[in-house]
Write a protein that holds these residues in place. Sequence first.
Motif, mmCIF file in Angstrom:
data_model
loop_
_atom_site.group_PDB
_atom_site.id
_atom_site.type_symbol
_atom_site.label_atom_id
_atom_site.label_comp_id
_atom_site.label_asym_id
_atom_site.label_seq_id
_atom_site.Cartn_x
_atom_site.Cartn_y
_atom_site.Cartn_z
ATOM 1 N N LEU A 163 0.793 -1.265 -0.172
ATOM 2 C CA LEU A 163 0.017 0.076 0.098
ATOM 3 C C LEU A 163 0.882 1.191 0.015
ATOM 4 N N LEU A 164 1.976 1.437 0.559
ATOM 5 C CA LEU A 164 2.929 2.485 0.651
ATOM 6 C C LEU A 164 3.507 2.573 -0.952
ATOM 7 N N ARG A 165 3.826 1.701 -1.191
ATOM 8 C CA ARG A 165 4.482 1.889 -2.750
ATOM 9 C C ARG A 165 3.407 2.256 -3.542
ATOM 10 N N TRP A 166 2.153 1.926 -3.427
ATOM 11 C CA TRP A 166 0.940 2.239 -4.392
ATOM 12 C C TRP A 166 0.891 3.768 -4.250
ATOM 13 N N ILE A 167 0.710 4.073 -2.880
ATOM 14 C CA ILE A 167 0.285 5.429 -2.766
ATOM 15 C C ILE A 167 1.635 6.574 -3.125
#
Length: 346
Positions: free
Chosen positions: A202-206
């Motif tokens: 999720l952090l890499r997507w955001i």
Amino acid sequence: MKSPAPIRYAFILATLAAAASAGARVVPLPAMKTGQLSVSGLSSGAYMAVQFGVAYSASVVGAGIIAGGPYSCSRGNLSRAMMVCSCTTGTPWCAVSPGGTNVPALVRLTGTHAERGRIDATSHLARHRVWLFSGLLDSVVPMAVMNDLEAYYRHFIPPENISYRKDVRAEHAMPSDSFGNHCDHLGAPYISDCDVDGAGELLRWIYGPLAPKASGPATGRFVEFDQAEFLPKPTEHGMAPTGWLYIPPACEGDGTGCKLHVAFHGCKQTSALVKEAWVRHAGYNGWADANRIVVLYPQAAPLGYKNPNSCWDWFNYDDPDFAVKSGRQMRAVKRMTERLTVGGNR
């Protein structure tokens, strides 16, 4: 071979209890100058992340939602929350169905709130990046609810900004690549070893490409801070006296150039109940160390028969304004983020 979940969890609890015995000094939340605020959460924390991201969309860049549903899904009704937006009453009474949350009505409600200034303009949502996760075996927030959440977001966010993962045989839990119960297990600490790094994905997507997460124990500083500064008498409103902040080494001082992520725990997942498992093992801190991300872990608390499981208020157990900017818990967490970000209240 993976060790049996109960043995593994018992060892973890013993380790954390020993660490906690040293005692932590409760301090005011420090003033910092981070930026690029994002949110995520599991279960009630997922609902909280959705409503926080929608209500304060001008301040947020993205969200990671694990086992949640559309904005204001409950419409302030407990029965709807427990039977339509989740299956917390048990299978015989569960009324979850495809489209059952009535996404068009929730989209209209969102527009009405925005028109009245109760939430930020929905136009801000168009730039958000959102990562969704629904376990194939989730018995608490079934995939039909998450599918409705995706449909809700698509009214406001370009499809290329939404990533939806629903290919893992996971029960209701935060997916991890190395910690917690077996992936098909339902129970404390509601973190499961599914060979999926949920926090990292999720952090890499955001935020886009990130450096690989740091291996080994977290090297940053855990700060237990006073939540009463942001919500007087917090235990009377479903919030704990204290919350947690994780500051990686590169963000010590005022955190200039660092990002800020708010990670909302789920029901039955507070530090008081799972010995800080969410704060220390949900998967965020290694990424924080490697990528200059400060992580805020606000804490909910039980509120008598209205909220015995320490959930966040996404169904009006304390406040009819639970889903808008004036909501008690919403405003309290927003004030925390303002303390931690550039231009925030000092």
